[in-house]
Write a protein that holds these residues in place. Structure first.
Motif, short mmCIF file in Angstrom:
data_model
loop_
_atom_site.label_atom_id
_atom_site.label_comp_id
_atom_site.label_asym_id
_atom_site.label_seq_id
_atom_site.Cartn_x
_atom_site.Cartn_y
_atom_site.Cartn_z
N UNK A 163 0.81 -1.22 0.00
CA UNK A 163 0.00 0.00 0.00
C UNK A 163 0.84 1.26 0.00
N UNK A 164 2.14 1.15 0.21
CA UNK A 164 2.96 2.33 0.44
C UNK A 164 3.03 3.25 -0.78
N UNK A 168 1.42 6.95 -1.00
CA UNK A 168 2.25 8.14 -1.19
C UNK A 168 1.76 8.96 -2.38
N UNK A 169 1.43 8.27 -3.49
CA UNK A 169 0.91 8.97 -4.67
C UNK A 169 -0.40 9.69 -4.33
N UNK A 170 -1.23 9.03 -3.55
CA UNK A 170 -2.52 9.62 -3.19
C UNK A 170 -2.33 10.83 -2.28
N UNK A 171 -1.44 10.71 -1.31
CA UNK A 171 -1.19 11.80 -0.37
C UNK A 171 -0.64 13.02 -1.10
N UNK A 172 0.37 12.83 -1.94
CA UNK A 172 0.99 13.97 -2.61
C UNK A 172 0.01 14.68 -3.54
N UNK A 174 -3.05 15.16 -2.97
CA UNK A 174 -3.96 15.96 -2.15
C UNK A 174 -3.36 17.30 -1.73
N UNK A 175 -2.03 17.35 -1.63
CA UNK A 175 -1.37 18.51 -1.03
C UNK A 175 -0.60 19.39 -2.02
N UNK A 176 -0.29 18.85 -3.21
CA UNK A 176 0.62 19.58 -4.08
C UNK A 176 0.05 19.76 -5.50
N UNK A 177 0.58 20.78 -6.18
CA UNK A 177 0.24 20.98 -7.59
C UNK A 177 0.97 19.92 -8.42
N UNK A 178 0.61 19.82 -9.69
CA UNK A 178 1.21 18.78 -10.54
C UNK A 178 2.72 18.91 -10.62
N UNK A 179 3.21 20.13 -10.77
CA UNK A 179 4.67 20.34 -10.83
C UNK A 179 5.32 19.94 -9.52
N UNK A 180 4.72 20.32 -8.42
CA UNK A 180 5.28 20.01 -7.11
C UNK A 180 5.25 18.51 -6.83
N UNK A 181 4.24 17.82 -7.32
CA UNK A 181 4.15 16.37 -7.13
C UNK A 181 5.37 15.69 -7.75
N UNK A 182 5.70 16.07 -8.99
CA UNK A 182 6.85 15.46 -9.67
C UNK A 182 8.14 15.71 -8.91
N UNK A 183 8.33 16.93 -8.42
CA UNK A 183 9.53 17.25 -7.66
C UNK A 183 9.63 16.42 -6.39
N UNK A 184 8.55 16.34 -5.65
CA UNK A 184 8.59 15.66 -4.35
C UNK A 184 8.64 14.15 -4.48
N UNK A 185 8.00 13.60 -5.48
CA UNK A 185 8.13 12.16 -5.71
C UNK A 185 9.58 11.83 -6.05
N UNK A 186 10.22 12.71 -6.83
CA UNK A 186 11.63 12.50 -7.14
C UNK A 186 12.49 12.54 -5.89
N UNK A 187 12.23 13.49 -5.00
CA UNK A 187 12.98 13.57 -3.74
C UNK A 187 12.76 12.32 -2.91
N UNK A 188 11.51 11.86 -2.86
CA UNK A 188 11.19 10.67 -2.06
C UNK A 188 11.91 9.44 -2.60
N UNK A 189 11.91 9.26 -3.91
CA UNK A 189 12.55 8.09 -4.50
C UNK A 189 14.07 8.12 -4.31
N UNK A 190 14.65 9.30 -4.15
CA UNK A 190 16.08 9.37 -3.90
C UNK A 190 16.46 8.75 -2.56
N UNK A 191 15.48 8.57 -1.69
CA UNK A 191 15.74 7.92 -0.41
C UNK A 191 16.16 6.47 -0.61
N UNK A 192 15.85 5.88 -1.76
CA UNK A 192 16.28 4.51 -2.03
C UNK A 192 17.80 4.40 -1.98
N UNK A 193 18.49 5.37 -2.58
CA UNK A 193 19.95 5.35 -2.54
C UNK A 193 20.48 5.54 -1.13
N UNK A 194 19.86 6.45 -0.39
CA UNK A 194 20.26 6.67 1.01
C UNK A 194 20.04 5.41 1.83
N UNK A 195 18.96 4.67 1.51
CA UNK A 195 18.66 3.44 2.24
C UNK A 195 19.76 2.40 2.06
#
Length: 316
Positions: A163-164, A168-172, A174-195
């Motif tokens: 469900x994760x 996450x897609x559903x939450x973003x 609700x809170x962000x514009x289309x441009x902001x969604x793309x930016x923040x999803x990109x930031x979130x996915x970068x956590x994979x490398x940090x992980x």
């Protein structure tokens, strides 16, 4: 048209002073909040930026933590192979490889139930419940002594994590514009490398514990991940908002502005009605299938990684 009838019904309720939201008719839950604000002046850039920054601090740290933990969790089986899970559970090479598949079988099987549930239950609470379930399943790995038990746990672990991404897609949205969604999803996915960095250090640290003591090194790694998951799940339950309308960190005026800010998305915030025509539209969209094949190919790397970990156990 049906949409016109719904709109007329909503306006009638506004005029009469009654509650606007009627989930049974598919009306967005934010309608009640913004009713009477249709003629407000557009938000100035400074205020828009302030609202966005407050939302960022409210949800992004938890989303970053969640995605980091999820990707770390996907590597626990490979690390555990080096730390002794194969020997303690009398696994063959084929059984170990099957355990890697069990996670993603569960992930796929539970995808539709999760999509159904996210449409009908509070999003943050549903995510928190699954994160806490995921912690329980991770902890139960420590008591397994056979392939069957591990397979069942890996299957349901994949199911709880399924469900994760949807959430996450559903939450973003609700809170962000289309441009902001793309930016923040990109930031979130970068956590994979940090992980990968963090999980490597954790596995390295656990590997230096005394192998003759209990719990075993692979069990200790599972316990560490269980504790981290409980912490993240609890934080989600206590602090993560279900939607802008229900965000406790926002004042009523800020909630209104948060909803008005994303009106250009033309997607609303949340309704409780499953709409078949939207599913069909998504299946006909070429971008849906491009994302599907991108995800399928990218996760092939994970299977190679776990297989390499298995081969490494014969060297260490």
């Amino acid at each position: 048209m049906k949409s016109d009838a719904v709109k007329t019904d909503v306006l009638a309720k506004v005029d009469s002073g009654r509650d606007v939201v009627s989930y049974g008719k598919g009306v967005d839950e934010a309608v009640d909040l913004v009713a009477g604000h249709e003629d407000d002046q557009p938000l100035d850039p400074g205020e828009t930026r302030r609202i966005r920054n407050k939302i960022d601090w409210m949800i992004l740290p938890l989303l970053f933590s969640l995605y980091t933990l999820q990707f770390m969790d996907k590597g626990t089986l490979g690390a555990s192979a080096v730390l002794g899970i194969i020997k303690d559970n009398n696994l063959t090479a084929q059984q170990f490889n099957t355990l890697g598949s069990a996670f993603y079988i569960g992930y796929l099987v539970f995808s539709y139930p999760h999509s159904w549930a996210l449409q009908r239950f509070p999003v943050a609470k549903y995510l928190a419940a699954n994160i806490l379930l995921w912690a329980v399943l991770m902890g139960l790995h420590c008591v397994c002594r056979s392939f069957g038990g591990l397979f069942a746990l890996r299957f349901f672990l994949g199911g709880s994590e399924g469900c994760i991404t949807n959430g996450v897609m559903l939450i973003t949205s609700m809170f962000y514009t289309r441009t902001e969604i793309g930016e923040r999803i990109g930031w979130i996915f970068q956590c994979n490398g940090f992980a990968l960095i963090v999980s490597g250090f954790l596995a390295f640290g656990v590997s230096h514990s005394d192998p003759s003591k209990k719990p075993s090194r692979w069990q200790l790694l599972m316990i560490v991940y269980t504790g981290l998951t409980v912490v993240i799940g609890t934080l989600f339950l206590l602090f993560f908002p279900d939607s802008p309308v229900r965000a406790r960190s926002l004042t009523k005026d800020e909630k209104v502005k948060a909803v008005i800010r994303i009106q250009s998305n033309q997607s609303g915030t949340e309704t409780k009605i499953w709409k078949r025509e939207q599913v069909i539209e998504a299946l006909k969209d070429i971008k849906t299938w491009l994302f599907f094949f991108f995800a399928a190919v990218s996760y092939v790397e994970r299977s190679f990684s776990e297989t390499s970990m298995k081969a490494l156990t014969h060297v260490v």
